[in-house]
Design a protein around this motif. Sequence first.
Motif, short mmCIF file in Angstrom:
data_model
loop_
_atom_site.label_atom_id
_atom_site.label_comp_id
_atom_site.label_asym_id
_atom_site.label_seq_id
_atom_site.Cartn_x
_atom_site.Cartn_y
_atom_site.Cartn_z
N PRO A 189 -23.10 -131.84 0.23
CA PRO A 189 -22.92 -131.45 1.64
C PRO A 189 -23.13 -129.97 1.93
O PRO A 189 -23.38 -129.58 3.07
N ARG A 190 -23.04 -129.12 0.92
CA ARG A 190 -23.25 -127.68 1.05
C ARG A 190 -22.32 -127.03 2.08
O ARG A 190 -22.72 -126.14 2.85
N SER A 191 -21.10 -127.49 2.07
CA SER A 191 -20.03 -126.87 2.85
C SER A 191 -18.71 -127.26 2.19
O SER A 191 -18.64 -128.27 1.49
N VAL A 192 -17.69 -126.46 2.42
CA VAL A 192 -16.40 -126.72 1.78
C VAL A 192 -15.28 -126.54 2.79
O VAL A 192 -15.42 -125.83 3.79
N VAL A 193 -14.17 -127.22 2.52
CA VAL A 193 -12.94 -127.05 3.29
C VAL A 193 -11.91 -126.44 2.36
O VAL A 193 -11.61 -127.01 1.30
N VAL A 194 -11.38 -125.28 2.74
CA VAL A 194 -10.43 -124.55 1.91
C VAL A 194 -9.07 -124.54 2.60
O VAL A 194 -8.97 -124.17 3.78
N LEU A 195 -8.03 -124.97 1.89
CA LEU A 195 -6.67 -124.98 2.41
C LEU A 195 -5.88 -123.85 1.74
O LEU A 195 -5.83 -123.77 0.51
N VAL A 196 -5.25 -123.02 2.56
CA VAL A 196 -4.48 -121.88 2.04
C VAL A 196 -3.04 -122.01 2.53
O VAL A 196 -2.72 -121.61 3.65
N PRO A 197 -2.15 -122.57 1.72
CA PRO A 197 -0.75 -122.70 2.12
C PRO A 197 -0.04 -121.36 2.00
O PRO A 197 -0.62 -120.35 1.58
N ALA A 231 -18.40 -140.45 1.12
CA ALA A 231 -16.99 -140.24 0.77
C ALA A 231 -16.43 -139.08 1.58
O ALA A 231 -17.15 -138.18 1.98
N PRO A 232 -15.12 -139.09 1.82
CA PRO A 232 -14.50 -137.96 2.53
C PRO A 232 -14.70 -136.66 1.77
O PRO A 232 -14.83 -136.65 0.55
N ALA A 233 -14.74 -135.56 2.51
CA ALA A 233 -14.93 -134.27 1.88
C ALA A 233 -13.77 -133.92 0.97
O ALA A 233 -12.63 -134.29 1.23
N ASP A 234 -14.08 -133.21 -0.09
CA ASP A 234 -13.04 -132.71 -0.98
C ASP A 234 -12.30 -131.56 -0.29
O ASP A 234 -12.77 -131.00 0.69
N ARG A 235 -11.14 -131.23 -0.84
CA ARG A 235 -10.37 -130.08 -0.35
C ARG A 235 -10.17 -129.10 -1.50
O ARG A 235 -9.70 -129.48 -2.58
N ILE A 236 -10.50 -127.86 -1.28
CA ILE A 236 -10.16 -126.80 -2.22
C ILE A 236 -8.81 -126.25 -1.79
O ILE A 236 -8.66 -125.74 -0.67
N ILE A 237 -7.81 -126.38 -2.65
CA ILE A 237 -6.45 -125.96 -2.32
C ILE A 237 -6.11 -124.73 -3.15
O ILE A 237 -6.16 -124.77 -4.38
N VAL A 238 -5.76 -123.65 -2.47
CA VAL A 238 -5.52 -122.37 -3.12
C VAL A 238 -4.04 -122.20 -3.43
O VAL A 238 -3.18 -122.60 -2.64
N ASN A 239 -3.76 -121.63 -4.57
CA ASN A 239 -2.42 -121.14 -4.90
C ASN A 239 -2.41 -119.65 -4.58
O ASN A 239 -2.88 -118.84 -5.38
N PRO A 240 -1.91 -119.25 -3.40
CA PRO A 240 -2.01 -117.84 -3.01
C PRO A 240 -1.27 -116.89 -3.93
O PRO A 240 -1.64 -115.72 -4.04
N ASP A 241 -0.23 -117.37 -4.61
CA ASP A 241 0.52 -116.51 -5.52
C ASP A 241 -0.36 -116.06 -6.69
O ASP A 241 -0.38 -114.88 -7.05
N ALA A 242 -1.08 -117.00 -7.30
CA ALA A 242 -1.96 -116.66 -8.42
C ALA A 242 -3.28 -116.06 -7.95
O ALA A 242 -3.81 -115.12 -8.56
N PHE A 243 -3.81 -116.56 -6.85
CA PHE A 243 -5.09 -116.08 -6.34
C PHE A 243 -4.99 -114.61 -5.97
O PHE A 243 -5.94 -113.83 -6.17
N GLY A 244 -3.84 -114.21 -5.43
CA GLY A 244 -3.67 -112.83 -5.00
C GLY A 244 -3.64 -111.84 -6.14
O GLY A 244 -3.79 -110.63 -5.92
N LEU A 245 -3.45 -112.29 -7.37
CA LEU A 245 -3.43 -111.40 -8.52
C LEU A 245 -4.82 -111.11 -9.06
O LEU A 245 -4.98 -110.24 -9.91
N LEU A 246 -5.83 -111.83 -8.56
CA LEU A 246 -7.19 -111.66 -9.06
C LEU A 246 -7.90 -110.52 -8.35
O LEU A 246 -7.62 -110.21 -7.19
N GLY A 247 -8.85 -109.92 -9.05
CA GLY A 247 -9.72 -108.95 -8.42
C GLY A 247 -10.81 -109.64 -7.62
O GLY A 247 -10.90 -110.87 -7.59
#
Length: 396
Positions: A189-197, A231-247
């Motif tokens: 599909p060349r697009s993504v849905v990103v969920l940021v709790p 099929a329904p689109a996948d969801r990329i679900i972020v863990n903001p606690d760990a993601f925020g530690l990355l450069g």
Amino acid sequence: MAGRGRVPGAPVAALCLLLVSPVACGGRPVADGTRAEVQALLDRRAAAVLGHDAAGHARTGTRAGFDHLRAVPLAHWSYRVTALDRTGDTATVSADLRYRVEGHDRSPVTTARTLRLSRDADGRWSVASDRPARTSGQQLWDQGPVRVVRGERGLVLGVGRTDAELRDYAGLADRAVPAVSDAWGPDWPRSVVVLVPRSLEGMAGLLGSPASSYRGIAAVTTGETGTGPRAPADRIIVNPDAFGLLGDSGRQVVLTHEATHVATRAHTSAATPLWLSEGFADWVGHRGGGHAPAETAPELAHAVSRGEVPAALPADEDFGFSGDAGRLARAYESGWTACRLIAERWGEERLGAFYRAVGAHRQREGAVEDAMDRVLGTTVEEFTARWRDYVRDRLG
């Protein structure tokens, strides 16, 4: 329903008492009537959500959650009652919620919900609560008002996040999608849905799992593997606690890795070992990054420096999130080096063909062996030996 036929010689009033389901004589079962009323109520509630009709939604019961959905671009929203348990003027309803995000979901996503209903003096049912079923994870709007940012190649939905933060995620997704297409090809599909709790706990709630299972994991992708383009689109679900530690580069690698899972989902099946699916996603994420192998695979490099070259490619259980962090890192890095070896020795196109060939099998047994023979012209034993030499040479 028992006792449909008339009992010869029995009074009509007595006949009604013989029926398993309570009915009005000559009418349909009361339970069926209630179910129809509840389904009609939920149909009106769904129409109000799609129509952004706050007043219409309020007439069906609690407004909780309605405002949380305002920004979400919905193309479909419906309920289907699957079970009903009524006690007097209250009822518990099990229902499948089906929804589709406009421009991204080719088919509706289905999730199980539990609704509590009450009936007023005039006999009208209304919704008192609408929550995830015990066996289902939360939806993002269960956690609070959803903010939405559109990118060129994705949609980012967040709770407890500023628009500026969500725009950063959209930028990462916009760079990830073409990088994945360049490595994998355009057949996705060349697009993504990103969920940021809001937090790690919010991520765990979306996944219906304990937070401890994902501590230290920056993001995951959900979706049904081995399914076709509808099929329904996948969801990329972020863990903001760990993601925020990355450069910056680490954040880009993570989003590109997860977008790769979206792209390869239709060609990933029960036959695909995790060393291949995770290794390929890591290979795409790091492709063209310019880092030395030992920088990309520090845990594996450290093991090799101690003379501990892996004897075999990692098993699926080595990728368990709740296990030892070092073991998990070495599993990912082993998968990455295996895919990097294929890309260097046989070529990037052959790596993609190998991935597709493995996933085309219905079961694990023989899948890798057959694909290695047909696509790479080697055996698992020969490949493993070559991979061990490659790891020793590149990381030693």
